[in-house]
Design an enzyme around this catalytic site. Structure first.
Site, PDB file in Angstrom:
ATOM      1  N   GLU A  61      -9.959 -65.314 -28.746  1.00  0.00           N
ATOM      2  CA  GLU A  61      -9.715 -65.745 -27.383  1.00  0.00           C
ATOM      3  C   GLU A  61     -10.244 -65.361 -26.187  1.00  0.00           C
ATOM      4  O   GLU A  61      -9.610 -64.706 -25.214  1.00  0.00           O
ATOM      5  CB  GLU A  61      -8.017 -65.949 -27.365  1.00  0.00           C
ATOM      6  CG  GLU A  61      -7.436 -66.439 -28.570  1.00  0.00           C
ATOM      7  CD  GLU A  61      -5.955 -66.601 -28.325  1.00  0.00           C
ATOM      8  OE1 GLU A  61      -5.396 -65.820 -27.568  1.00  0.00           O
ATOM      9  OE2 GLU A  61      -5.323 -67.316 -28.941  1.00  0.00           O
ATOM     10  N   GLU A  71      -6.542 -72.781 -36.739  1.00  0.00           N
ATOM     11  CA  GLU A  71      -5.275 -72.733 -36.767  1.00  0.00           C
ATOM     12  C   GLU A  71      -4.213 -73.783 -36.283  1.00  0.00           C
ATOM     13  O   GLU A  71      -3.423 -73.819 -35.608  1.00  0.00           O
ATOM     14  CB  GLU A  71      -5.005 -71.672 -35.570  1.00  0.00           C
ATOM     15  CG  GLU A  71      -5.434 -70.326 -35.608  1.00  0.00           C
ATOM     16  CD  GLU A  71      -5.294 -69.259 -34.848  1.00  0.00           C
ATOM     17  OE1 GLU A  71      -4.313 -69.456 -34.080  1.00  0.00           O
ATOM     18  OE2 GLU A  71      -6.014 -67.935 -34.733  1.00  0.00           O
TER      19      GLU A  71
HETATM   20  C1  XIL Z   1       0.865 -65.682 -33.533  1.00  0.00           C
HETATM   21  C2  XIL Z   1       1.678 -65.379 -34.557  1.00  0.00           C
HETATM   22  O1  XIL Z   1       1.926 -66.651 -35.254  1.00  0.00           O
HETATM   23  C3  XIL Z   1       3.136 -65.006 -34.087  1.00  0.00           C
HETATM   24  O2  XIL Z   1       3.734 -64.807 -35.344  1.00  0.00           O
HETATM   25  C4  XIL Z   1       3.164 -63.804 -33.446  1.00  0.00           C
HETATM   26  O3  XIL Z   1       4.347 -63.461 -32.919  1.00  0.00           O
HETATM   27  C5  XIL Z   1       2.150 -63.934 -32.120  1.00  0.00           C
HETATM   28  O4  XIL Z   1       0.877 -64.505 -32.560  1.00  0.00           O
HETATM   29  N1  XIL Z   1      -3.461 -67.803 -31.947  1.00  0.00           N
HETATM   30  C6  XIL Z   1      -3.742 -66.705 -32.388  1.00  0.00           C
HETATM   31  C7  XIL Z   1      -2.716 -66.267 -33.398  1.00  0.00           C
HETATM   32  O5  XIL Z   1      -5.040 -66.469 -32.704  1.00  0.00           O
HETATM   33  O6  XIL Z   1      -3.080 -64.656 -33.749  1.00  0.00           O
HETATM   34  C8  XIL Z   1      -1.273 -66.497 -32.741  1.00  0.00           C
HETATM   35  O7  XIL Z   1      -0.470 -65.901 -33.945  1.00  0.00           O
HETATM   36  C9  XIL Z   1      -1.176 -67.778 -32.539  1.00  0.00           C
HETATM   37  C10 XIL Z   1      -1.925 -68.278 -31.488  1.00  0.00           C
END
Ligand code: XIL
Length: 409
Positions: A207, A325
């Site tokens: 990100e 994701e």
């Molecule tokens: C999220 C997890 O799913 C949660 O359990 C945690 O509290 C916060 O992070 N983008 C990403 C992930 O790259 O690492 C994030 O994961 C969701 C959004």
């Protein structure tokens, strides 16, 4: 904390802190216990550490003690991963996995090990968990995921080395640029070194693009600035340095940059594309871009053809792509929502299968039972509905459509 009638008494260090009304947390027979050790805004404070937690049942009741389970799971021909193995080129189907349900929930474990050929650690590889104090590393949870992957012939897509979130407080505390740079490089060398040969891929930078309109016109070239200690210390260079360090530590791992909101057209995508082009020009060892594909708002639902054109743009730069994701909340209208979720997921998978530089498709978790879009700020927590298996671990329409997308390919 002890439960007496319908109240909880809370004690710390032998001192009574008070009582809280029990809203019925034991009603379902399983209790989630959460604690926040965040020091809040005040970065000089250390927060606190839980060193011991004991649970005891009243006489007559019993607590289940969970021992380490068998990691190897039975395989089946009727699975996403069996389909992915038939694609005719290396292609992985994955999900983000969490270590707690892997240990405690045998049905979660069975699906995780039999449906997917790749896993992304949902949280265990983040600096907050791996590197809680300067120079102090804790690889236990992360290693468990790696062992699970190995036991089931799954690849690990490791996530993530450099991000502005999930940082331990100490990593944000320093503002001497040279010190911040050394911290980043040491973290990468140690962590990527630890997993060398055990993980197939890394999200090296997560990100990096900004959510702030200004960043796209003020000379930051669309990069996240104030929120990121890494950008603050090094500017865009941090990205180059991070990829070079990851490559030094694990030369065989494929290195990705992972981002959200870049499936659609717009300045965010344009800026990301330009960034990747600059990285390539500077000889930075970047292999691929992950498109997160979270579809939290209706506006996130974009034509798969737009996504395809971005995958193709990357192909021209010699860069791979992946869906990293994906999750799609169902929303108010159950029937419609199921259909939309299935169409969105299958649409993206189809594009990925058709574009030779698209190497994998992963959802962010796989079951609503442990979905990251659950609302845990209310009690009882509202379970999520964004994933292909429901909270009872039954496959939803999305699962069927994903299988079909493979069959059509
Ligand atoms: C999220 C997890 O799913 C949660 O359990 C945690 O509290 C916060 O992070 N983008 C990403 C992930 O790259 O690492 C994030 O994961 C969701 C959004």
């Amino acid at each position: 904390m002890s439960s007496i009638g319908d109240t909880f008494r809370v004690k710390a260090d032998g001192r009574r802190l008070g009582t809280v009304q029990d809203p019925g947390v034991f009603a379902e027979g399983a209790v989630w216990f959460g604690l926040e050790a965040d020091a809040g805004e005040d970065e000089r404070r250390e927060g606190w550490r839980l060193t011991q937690l004991t649970a005891r049942a009243e006489s007559g009741d019993s607590l289940r003690v969970i021992k380490a389970p068998q990691l190897r799971q039975e395989q089946s021909d009727d699975s996403l991963r069996a389909r992915a193995a038939d694609v005719g080129r290396p292609f992985d189907i994955g999900a983000a996995l969490a270590e707690n349900p892997l240990l405690t929930d045998s049905r979660y474990r069975a699906l995780a090990g039999s449906q997917f050929s790749m896993l992304t650690p949902e949280n265990a590889f983040k600096p907050q968990f791996l590197h809680p104090r300067r120079g102090v590393y804790d690889f236990r949870d992360a290693d468990l995921l790696v062992r699970f992957a190995r036991a089931n012939d799954m690849k690990v897509h490791a996530h993530t080395l450099v991000w502005h979130e999930a940082l331990p407080t100490w990593m944000r505390e320093n503002d001497d640029p040279e010190e911040v740079r050394r911290t980043m490089l040491r973290h990468i060398a140690t962590v990527a070194g630890h997993f060398k040969g055990k993980v197939a891929e890394w999200d090296v930078v997560n990100e990096p693009m900004s959510d702030d309109e200004k960043s796209y016109t003020n000379g930051d070239r669309g990069l996240r600035s104030e929120q990121s200690p890494w950008f603050e210390a090094m500017g865009e260079e941090y990205i180059d340095e991070a990829f070079r360090a990851a490559h030094r530590a694990d030369p065989k791992a494929r290195l990705f940059l992972n981002e959200y909101g870049v499936e659609e057209e717009g300045e965010r995508w344009d800026a990301l594309y330009d960034l990747v082009e600059r990285l390539k020009e500077r000889g930075v060892p970047i292999d691929g871009v992950g498109f997160q594909n979270h579809e939290y708002a209706p506006g996130d639902r974009i034509d798969p053809e737009t996504f395809r054109s971005h995958v193709r743009d990357l192909a021209e730069l010699g860069i791979q792509a992946r869906v990293s994701e994906m999750d799609v909340p169902i929303g108010e209208d159950e029937e419609d929502g199921q259909q939309t979720q299935a169409d969105e997921m299958a649409g993206k998978l189809r594009v990925c299968l058709e574009e030779p530089n698209c190497t994998s498709f992963s959802t962010w978790g796989f079951t609503d039972r442990y979905g990251s879009t659950a609302d845990t700020k209310i009690y009882p927590p509202r379970t999520a509905d964004s994933l292909p298996w429901d909270a009872a671990l039954r496959p939803k329409l999305a699962y069927e459509r994903l299988l079909e997308a493979f069959d059509e390919a």
